[in-house]
Design a protein around this motif. Structure first.
Motif, PDB file in Angstrom:
ATOM      1  N   ARG A 249       0.834  -1.207   0.000  1.00 42.07           N
ATOM      2  CA  ARG A 249       0.000   0.000   0.000  1.00 42.07           C
ATOM      3  C   ARG A 249       0.869   1.258   0.000  1.00 42.07           C
ATOM      4  NH1 ARG A 249      -2.326  -0.348   6.231  1.00 42.07           N
ATOM      5  NH2 ARG A 249      -0.533   0.657   7.254  1.00 42.07           N
TER       6      ARG A 249
ATOM      7  N   CYS B 177      -8.075   5.541   6.674  1.00 44.04           N
ATOM      8  CA  CYS B 177      -8.898   4.889   5.655  1.00 44.04           C
ATOM      9  C   CYS B 177      -9.198   5.898   4.533  1.00 44.04           C
ATOM     10  CB  CYS B 177     -10.206   4.388   6.253  1.00 44.04           C
ATOM     11  SG  CYS B 177     -10.029   3.054   7.464  1.00 44.04           S
ATOM     12  N   SER B 178      -9.221   5.403   3.311  1.00 47.48           N
ATOM     13  CA  SER B 178      -9.497   6.285   2.168  1.00 47.48           C
ATOM     14  C   SER B 178     -10.949   6.738   2.137  1.00 47.48           C
ATOM     15  CB  SER B 178      -9.150   5.569   0.856  1.00 47.48           C
ATOM     16  OG  SER B 178      -9.850   4.332   0.772  1.00 47.48           O
ATOM     17  N   SER B 179     -11.836   5.953   2.773  1.00 47.89           N
ATOM     18  CA  SER B 179     -13.237   6.321   2.882  1.00 47.89           C
ATOM     19  C   SER B 179     -13.706   6.010   4.293  1.00 47.89           C
ATOM     20  CB  SER B 179     -14.085   5.557   1.863  1.00 47.89           C
ATOM     21  OG  SER B 179     -13.954   4.159   2.045  1.00 47.89           O
TER      22      SER B 179
END
Length: 229
Positions: free
Chosen positions: A119, A223-225
């Motif tokens: 990541r 977190c991306s969302s």
């Protein structure tokens, strides 16, 4: 030595004084063995809990502490925590430390840690804490707004961190220079704490720990969302 080389040497010396390293590609905080694979240890009773007990040498710990001190975050006794959010807001030394942890995870015997190393950015949030003797943290699970895979680097004094699930408690000794990675159940199911109920003292295998100031660096990724509830 030419003038250009002399200027470059001087710039590197200044960087070392400020950041504890000479450039973004420097490996000052790399683990102290080329074979990171052999240094990872699984804590058997807590699934997803891994530790490298000698991740940083004494020399590298000192350089890291000097870099933290140069930030002037802890200028008053009442200030014992500093948070940074966003990869662009992490100090250079923290990015180097993150890169070193990522490299170690990619070499680890755990496929989970190897997956983490893919990541980017590896971490983009950092907490630096300074604990005085007798101070601890209550049992907790880190907020769900952070992704799986949380790293804790310990500096200065040793301490015992307890991982609890129901009535079960698994103590883990965190020594100076150690690296802990929490993944899966260790991150989401087990609570972790530094228990100070017994008059602030801690012991390990029947021996009282001589505890002084402890500095910890916790690295996480947002977190991306927003997480689903």
């Amino acid at each position: 030595m030419s003038k250009d080389e002399d200027d470059e040497y001087e710039q590197q010396a200044i960087l070392e004084q400020v950041f504890g390293h000479s450039s973004s590609s420097d490996s000052s905080f790399d683990s102290d063995s080329d074979n990171c694979y052999s240094k990872w240890e699984r804590i058997e009773k807590v699934k997803g809990l891994w530790i490298v007990r000698n991740f940083l040498s004494s020399h590298k710990q000192s350089r890291l502490l000097s870099s933290i001190a140069s930030e002037n975050w802890f200028t008053q006794p009442s200030i014992n925590q500093s948070m940074r959010f966003g990869y662009q807001n992490l100090p250079r030394w923290a990015i180097n430390l993150s890169d070193s942890i990522c490299q170690s995870c990619s070499s680890s015997p755990s496929p989970f840690l190897q997956n983490l190393s893919m990541r980017y950015p590896f971490f983009d949030q950092m907490i630096t804490n300074v604990y005085q003797p007798g101070e601890g943290i209550c049992p907790h699970v880190d907020l769900l707004k952070f992704e799986d895979g949380i790293a804790i680097v310990s500096l200065e004094s040793s301490c015992v961190m307890d991982f609890t699930l129901g009535d079960e408690t698994v103590p883990v000794l965190l020594e100076p220079g150690s690296l802990v990675m929490m993944y899966g159940e260790a991150r989401y199911v087990w609570k972790h704490e530094i228990n100070r109920k017994d008059a602030g003292f801690q012991s390990w295998k029947g021996q009282l720990l001589d505890q002084t100031t402890r500095t910890s660096i916790t690295l996480r990724k947002l977190c991306s969302s927003p997480p689903s509830i």
